[in-house]
Design a protein around this motif. Structure first.
Motif, PDB file in Angstrom:
ATOM      1  N   PRO A  24       0.678  -1.349   0.006  1.00  0.00           N
ATOM      2  CA  PRO A  24       0.024  -0.024   0.111  1.00  0.00           C
ATOM      3  C   PRO A  24       0.830   1.273   0.091  1.00  0.00           C
ATOM      4  CG  PRO A  24       0.044  -1.045   2.336  1.00  0.00           C
ATOM      5  CD  PRO A  24       0.610  -1.808   1.232  1.00  0.00           C
ATOM      6  N   TRP A  25       1.927   1.201   0.715  1.00  0.00           N
ATOM      7  CA  TRP A  25       2.663   2.476   0.618  1.00  0.00           C
ATOM      8  C   TRP A  25       3.426   2.726  -0.589  1.00  0.00           C
ATOM      9  CZ3 TRP A  25       1.974   5.919   4.323  1.00  0.00           C
ATOM     10  CH2 TRP A  25       1.174   5.483   5.542  1.00  0.00           C
ATOM     11  N   CYS A  26       3.662   1.727  -1.446  1.00  0.00           N
ATOM     12  CA  CYS A  26       4.277   1.856  -2.649  1.00  0.00           C
ATOM     13  C   CYS A  26       3.261   2.774  -3.682  1.00  0.00           C
ATOM     14  CB  CYS A  26       4.432   0.628  -3.505  1.00  0.00           C
ATOM     15  SG  CYS A  26       5.730  -0.575  -3.004  1.00  0.00           S
ATOM     16  N   ILE A  27       2.010   2.453  -3.530  1.00  0.00           N
ATOM     17  CA  ILE A  27       1.139   3.175  -4.388  1.00  0.00           C
ATOM     18  C   ILE A  27       0.826   4.475  -3.664  1.00  0.00           C
ATOM     19  CG2 ILE A  27      -1.112   2.150  -3.422  1.00  0.00           C
ATOM     20  CD1 ILE A  27      -0.491   3.690  -6.936  1.00  0.00           C
ATOM     21  N   LEU A  86      -4.364   4.604   6.006  1.00  0.00           N
ATOM     22  CA  LEU A  86      -4.246   4.599   4.441  1.00  0.00           C
ATOM     23  C   LEU A  86      -5.325   4.877   3.864  1.00  0.00           C
ATOM     24  CD1 LEU A  86      -2.093   1.024   4.498  1.00  0.00           C
ATOM     25  CD2 LEU A  86      -1.259   3.112   3.627  1.00  0.00           C
ATOM     26  N   THR A  87      -6.468   4.482   4.105  1.00  0.00           N
ATOM     27  CA  THR A  87      -7.621   4.883   3.367  1.00  0.00           C
ATOM     28  C   THR A  87      -8.009   6.445   3.213  1.00  0.00           C
ATOM     29  OG1 THR A  87      -8.840   2.952   4.249  1.00  0.00           O
ATOM     30  CG2 THR A  87     -10.285   4.679   3.469  1.00  0.00           C
ATOM     31  N   GLU A  88      -7.382   7.084   4.380  1.00  0.00           N
ATOM     32  CA  GLU A  88      -7.659   8.691   4.235  1.00  0.00           C
ATOM     33  C   GLU A  88      -6.475   9.228   3.541  1.00  0.00           C
ATOM     34  OE1 GLU A  88      -9.902  10.737   5.626  1.00  0.00           O
ATOM     35  OE2 GLU A  88     -10.981   8.872   5.730  1.00  0.00           O
ATOM     36  N   LEU A  89      -5.400   8.631   3.510  1.00  0.00           N
ATOM     37  CA  LEU A  89      -4.309   9.140   2.739  1.00  0.00           C
ATOM     38  C   LEU A  89      -4.820   8.851   1.259  1.00  0.00           C
ATOM     39  CD1 LEU A  89      -0.835   7.961   4.392  1.00  0.00           C
ATOM     40  CD2 LEU A  89      -1.494  10.143   3.454  1.00  0.00           C
ATOM     41  N   GLY A  90      -5.390   7.601   0.837  1.00  0.00           N
ATOM     42  CA  GLY A  90      -5.541   7.334  -0.592  1.00  0.00           C
ATOM     43  C   GLY A  90      -6.574   8.227  -0.983  1.00  0.00           C
ATOM     44  N   LYS A  91      -7.656   8.870  -0.395  1.00  0.00           N
ATOM     45  CA  LYS A  91      -8.472   9.844  -0.726  1.00  0.00           C
ATOM     46  C   LYS A  91      -7.996  11.080  -0.917  1.00  0.00           C
ATOM     47  CE  LYS A  91     -12.568   7.852   2.196  1.00  0.00           C
ATOM     48  NZ  LYS A  91     -13.530   8.221   3.260  1.00  0.00           N
ATOM     49  N   GLU A  92      -6.974  11.505  -0.251  1.00  0.00           N
ATOM     50  CA  GLU A  92      -6.101  12.779  -0.534  1.00  0.00           C
ATOM     51  C   GLU A  92      -5.551  12.536  -1.987  1.00  0.00           C
ATOM     52  OE1 GLU A  92      -3.655  13.452   3.021  1.00  0.00           O
ATOM     53  OE2 GLU A  92      -5.453  13.364   4.408  1.00  0.00           O
ATOM     54  N   LEU A  93      -5.063  11.729  -2.226  1.00  0.00           N
ATOM     55  CA  LEU A  93      -4.174  11.507  -3.439  1.00  0.00           C
ATOM     56  C   LEU A  93      -4.898  10.817  -4.419  1.00  0.00           C
ATOM     57  CD1 LEU A  93      -1.211   9.671  -1.501  1.00  0.00           C
ATOM     58  CD2 LEU A  93      -1.142  11.971  -2.563  1.00  0.00           C
ATOM     59  N   PHE A 136      -6.247  -3.294  -4.330  1.00  0.00           N
ATOM     60  CA  PHE A 136      -6.456  -2.601  -3.431  1.00  0.00           C
ATOM     61  C   PHE A 136      -7.924  -2.184  -3.451  1.00  0.00           C
ATOM     62  CE2 PHE A 136      -1.890  -1.981  -2.902  1.00  0.00           C
ATOM     63  CZ  PHE A 136      -1.742  -2.730  -1.534  1.00  0.00           C
ATOM     64  N   ARG A 137      -8.469  -1.877  -4.820  1.00  0.00           N
ATOM     65  CA  ARG A 137      -9.946  -1.400  -4.710  1.00  0.00           C
ATOM     66  C   ARG A 137     -10.758  -2.532  -5.039  1.00  0.00           C
ATOM     67  NH1 ARG A 137     -11.021   1.905  -9.918  1.00  0.00           N
ATOM     68  NH2 ARG A 137     -11.209  -0.432 -11.035  1.00  0.00           N
ATOM     69  N   VAL A 187      18.589  -2.142  -1.633  1.00  0.00           N
ATOM     70  CA  VAL A 187      17.042  -2.192  -1.575  1.00  0.00           C
ATOM     71  C   VAL A 187      16.443  -3.247  -0.440  1.00  0.00           C
ATOM     72  CG1 VAL A 187      14.750  -2.152  -2.411  1.00  0.00           C
ATOM     73  CG2 VAL A 187      16.657  -0.794  -3.488  1.00  0.00           C
ATOM     74  N   GLN A 188      16.103  -2.999   0.597  1.00  0.00           N
ATOM     75  CA  GLN A 188      15.443  -3.985   1.668  1.00  0.00           C
ATOM     76  C   GLN A 188      14.034  -3.731   1.871  1.00  0.00           C
ATOM     77  OE1 GLN A 188      18.148  -3.280   5.149  1.00  0.00           O
ATOM     78  NE2 GLN A 188      19.715  -4.709   4.040  1.00  0.00           N
ATOM     79  N   GLY A 189      13.461  -2.785   1.511  1.00  0.00           N
ATOM     80  CA  GLY A 189      12.005  -2.532   1.695  1.00  0.00           C
ATOM     81  C   GLY A 189      11.582  -1.385   0.605  1.00  0.00           C
ATOM     82  N   VAL A 190      10.173  -1.540   0.326  1.00  0.00           N
ATOM     83  CA  VAL A 190       9.844  -0.588  -0.830  1.00  0.00           C
ATOM     84  C   VAL A 190       8.567   0.307  -0.294  1.00  0.00           C
ATOM     85  CG1 VAL A 190      10.294  -2.099  -2.588  1.00  0.00           C
ATOM     86  CG2 VAL A 190       8.350  -2.729  -1.335  1.00  0.00           C
ATOM     87  N   PRO A 191       8.313   1.244  -0.947  1.00  0.00           N
ATOM     88  CA  PRO A 191       8.987   1.667  -2.141  1.00  0.00           C
ATOM     89  C   PRO A 191      10.344   2.105  -1.842  1.00  0.00           C
ATOM     90  CG  PRO A 191       7.573   3.408  -1.302  1.00  0.00           C
ATOM     91  CD  PRO A 191       7.171   2.124  -0.530  1.00  0.00           C
ATOM     92  N   ALA A 192      11.096   1.985  -3.065  1.00  0.00           N
ATOM     93  CA  ALA A 192      12.328   2.512  -3.231  1.00  0.00           C
ATOM     94  C   ALA A 192      12.483   3.177  -4.426  1.00  0.00           C
ATOM     95  CB  ALA A 192      13.663   1.369  -3.043  1.00  0.00           C
TER      96      ALA A 192
END
Length: 223
Positions: A24-27, A86-93, A136-137, A187-192
């Motif tokens: 989710p943090w990647c999108i 995440l849901t709120e962040l998604g709405k903002e974006l 996700f949707r 790279v050990q974590g994403v998004p990178a």
């Protein structure tokens, strides 16, 4: 978004993004970056690269909440708080997260193979976005061939050929090699996100931070 075919490559800032389609943090990070690009007016060429959050995930997948609780030791309350954020962040974006008790974590190796195949056809980015939305949707199983073929078709890719790609695994080796390359390069974590093939930034950094990075890079090259 500027496509690399729109301008001469020398005029574009190269941005490589290592990510997984069930992250989710990647999108979120990409949508923040996308707004920063629009805000600054910087011309970019974006290239997506594979990363599997759970390369050993079983074919049937795992309940998402149970998976997160087991992997990170979070409580039910913490898991719900993260979903709400995440849901709120998604709405903002401008991106819609639809989490439910039935949401599942799935293996994404097939999805990455399909993205690899779509690249030379100029459909890598549309397919990547379609996969994020499908997972996700719409709650789709991205380890299901029939689901993946339909998603490929939705962005104009040939469904018959997409199925062949998934069935014969012709890109399994190249995808594994690319994943190994990024891991070996820190790279050990994403998004990178790698800017201008030199500057690695990990995690969703926010619109303003991405904008500041873009400005600094462009101004530095112009100096």
């Amino acid at each position: 978004m500027t496509d690399m075919t729109d301008l001469d490559m020398e005029e574009l800032l190269q941005i490589d993004i290592v990510s997984d389609v069930v992250c989710p943090w990647c999108i979120v990070g990409f949508k923040q970056l996308e707004q920063a690009i629009e805000k600054t007016g910087v011309s970019v060429a974006i290239k997506w690269h594979p990363f599997e959050l759970n390369p050993d995930m079983a074919v049937e997948g795992e309940n998402l909440r149970e998976h997160i609780m087991r992997k990170y030791g979070s409580t039910v309350e913490q898991s719900q708080a993260a979903r709400d954020r995440l849901t709120e962040l998604g709405k903002e974006l401008g991106f819609e997260f639809r989490f439910s008790d039935e949401s599942r974590m799935v293996n994404t190796f097939k999805a990455h193979q399909l993205i690899h195949w779509a690249g030379p056809q100029g459909q890598e980015h549309p397919l990547k976005m379609a996969l994020f939305e499908a997972y996700f949707r719409d709650g789709k199983d991205l380890n299901d061939n029939a689901v993946l073929v339909k998603i490929a078709g939705s962005v104009g890719l040939d469904e018959t050929e997409a199925l062949k790609v998934l069935e014969d695994g012709r890109y399994a080796g190249p995808v594994k090699q690319e994943e190994k390359f990024w891991i070996q390069n820190g790279v050990q974590g994403v998004p990178a996100v790698v800017f201008d093939r030199r500057h690695l930034i990990t995690g969703a950094q926010g619109v303003d931070n991405y904008a500041a990075i873009l400005k600094q890079l462009v101004e530095g090259e112009a100096a």
